[in-house]
Design an enzyme around this catalytic site. Structure first.
Site, PDB file in Angstrom:
ATOM      1  N   SER A  55       1.266   3.810  -3.146  1.00  0.00           N
ATOM      2  CA  SER A  55       0.865   5.209  -2.983  1.00  0.00           C
ATOM      3  C   SER A  55       1.994   6.151  -3.358  1.00  0.00           C
ATOM      4  O   SER A  55       1.782   7.188  -3.995  1.00  0.00           O
ATOM      5  CB  SER A  55       0.413   5.469  -1.537  1.00  0.00           C
ATOM      6  OG  SER A  55       1.500   5.401  -0.623  1.00  0.00           O
ATOM      7  N   ALA A  74       0.840  -1.202   0.000  1.00  0.00           N
ATOM      8  CA  ALA A  74       0.000   0.000   0.000  1.00  0.00           C
ATOM      9  C   ALA A  74       0.874   1.252   0.000  1.00  0.00           C
ATOM     10  O   ALA A  74       0.662   2.181  -0.783  1.00  0.00           O
ATOM     11  CB  ALA A  74      -0.938  -0.007   1.203  1.00  0.00           C
ATOM     12  N   TYR A  75       1.841   1.279   0.886  1.00  0.00           N
ATOM     13  CA  TYR A  75       2.745   2.428   0.968  1.00  0.00           C
ATOM     14  C   TYR A  75       3.528   2.589  -0.331  1.00  0.00           C
ATOM     15  O   TYR A  75       3.606   3.687  -0.892  1.00  0.00           O
ATOM     16  CB  TYR A  75       3.700   2.239   2.152  1.00  0.00           C
ATOM     17  CG  TYR A  75       4.655   3.389   2.356  1.00  0.00           C
ATOM     18  CD1 TYR A  75       4.231   4.560   2.975  1.00  0.00           C
ATOM     19  CD2 TYR A  75       5.980   3.310   1.939  1.00  0.00           C
ATOM     20  CE1 TYR A  75       5.102   5.616   3.178  1.00  0.00           C
ATOM     21  CE2 TYR A  75       6.861   4.361   2.132  1.00  0.00           C
ATOM     22  CZ  TYR A  75       6.416   5.512   2.748  1.00  0.00           C
ATOM     23  OH  TYR A  75       7.272   6.573   2.942  1.00  0.00           O
ATOM     24  N   SER A  76       4.093   1.498  -0.827  1.00  0.00           N
ATOM     25  CA  SER A  76       4.887   1.553  -2.054  1.00  0.00           C
ATOM     26  C   SER A  76       4.053   2.034  -3.232  1.00  0.00           C
ATOM     27  O   SER A  76       4.493   2.876  -4.024  1.00  0.00           O
ATOM     28  CB  SER A  76       5.488   0.179  -2.356  1.00  0.00           C
ATOM     29  OG  SER A  76       6.323  -0.259  -1.298  1.00  0.00           O
TER      30      SER A  76
END
Length: 250
Positions: free
Chosen positions: A160, A156-158
């Site tokens: 985004s 998710a972080y990557s």
């Protein structure tokens, strides 16, 4: 410390109450700018504003970046206070939990994308018209080396942050006909409060990938941002500047 001339400039720093945002705000103030700190944590925001510069060069706005209407209101309040906005540093973000993609909660996935990517979109959308009108602006978005390489158990972080990189490139091209530069930085891990959202194993993984074998310092981020938001950065736009300690491979 190299002196960057930001005298008379009016800046917005999101997530400005702590971490990278706080360090950037300090550097911009030291360079002569007025700075509006945007953050969702009212208590931290009040303390940061009091400690940074208790005078009319600091403005604050408590704002949830996932709320487009709230962001527009914060932009309007900043323009009213400063008379305009010359600089946007879109820094605020969350890491989300560390888990495999197939076990990742749908609601948390949406939250990470909403804060990290949609929040940047909302901020740019709110301030760009004023920059176009004055034919001047400097925008720096804060992505991550994870957005270029993808970290395991951080999809998710990557994702985004990869979106932030692409958004930056698109907006840079759209604004190339104006004296408005839009660039992105991709830091490696820094010792900030965001690490509290990560597991010890994930923190160790990130550190192990940095050839310099240490975490990034927030003042090192602020130094790069200070130049990127200056008038001297008059040609480069839509670019990605690494702060990866040698980790970046492209």
């Amino acid at each position: 410390m190299n002196q960057i001339d930001l005298g008379g400039r009016r800046a917005v720093v999101t997530g400005g109450a702590q971490g990278i945002g706080r360090a950037v705000a300090e550097r911009l103030l030291a360079s002569g700018a007025r700075v509006s700190l945007w953050d969702r944590d009212a208590r931290l925001l009040t303390g940061a504003a009091r400690e940074l510069m208790p005078n009319d060069r600091v403005h604050t706005a408590v704002v949830e970046l996932v709320d487009a209407t709230a962001v527009e209101a914060a932009a309007a309040a900043t323009i009213e206070a400063f008379g305009g906005i010359d600089i946007l540093v879109a820094n605020a973000g969350v890491s989300g939990r560390n888990d495999t993609l197939w076990q990742y909660p749908v609601d948390e996935w949406k939250q990470v994308i909403d804060v990290n990517l949609n929040g940047v979109f909302h901020c740019c959308r709110a301030v760009v018209p004023a920059m176009i009108e004055q034919n001047y602006g400097r925008i720096v978005t804060v992505a991550s080396i994870a957005g270029k390489e993808g970290n395991p158990k951080a999809a998710a972080y990557s994702a985004s942050k990869a979106g932030v990189i692409a958004l930056t490139k698109s907006l840079g091209k759209e604004l190339a006909g104006f004296d408005i530069s839009v660039n992105c930085i991709t830091p490696a891990a820094a010792k900030t409060a965001i690490l509290e959202q990560c597991t010890p194993a994930h923190i160790e993984y990130m550190l192990s990938k940095i050839p310099r074998n240490r975490f990034l310092l927030v003042d090192e981020v602020a130094a790069m941002v200070a130049w990127l938001v200056s008038a001297e950065n008059s040609f480069t736009t839509g670019a990605v500047f690494d702060l990866s300690g040698g980790r970046a491979t492209y």
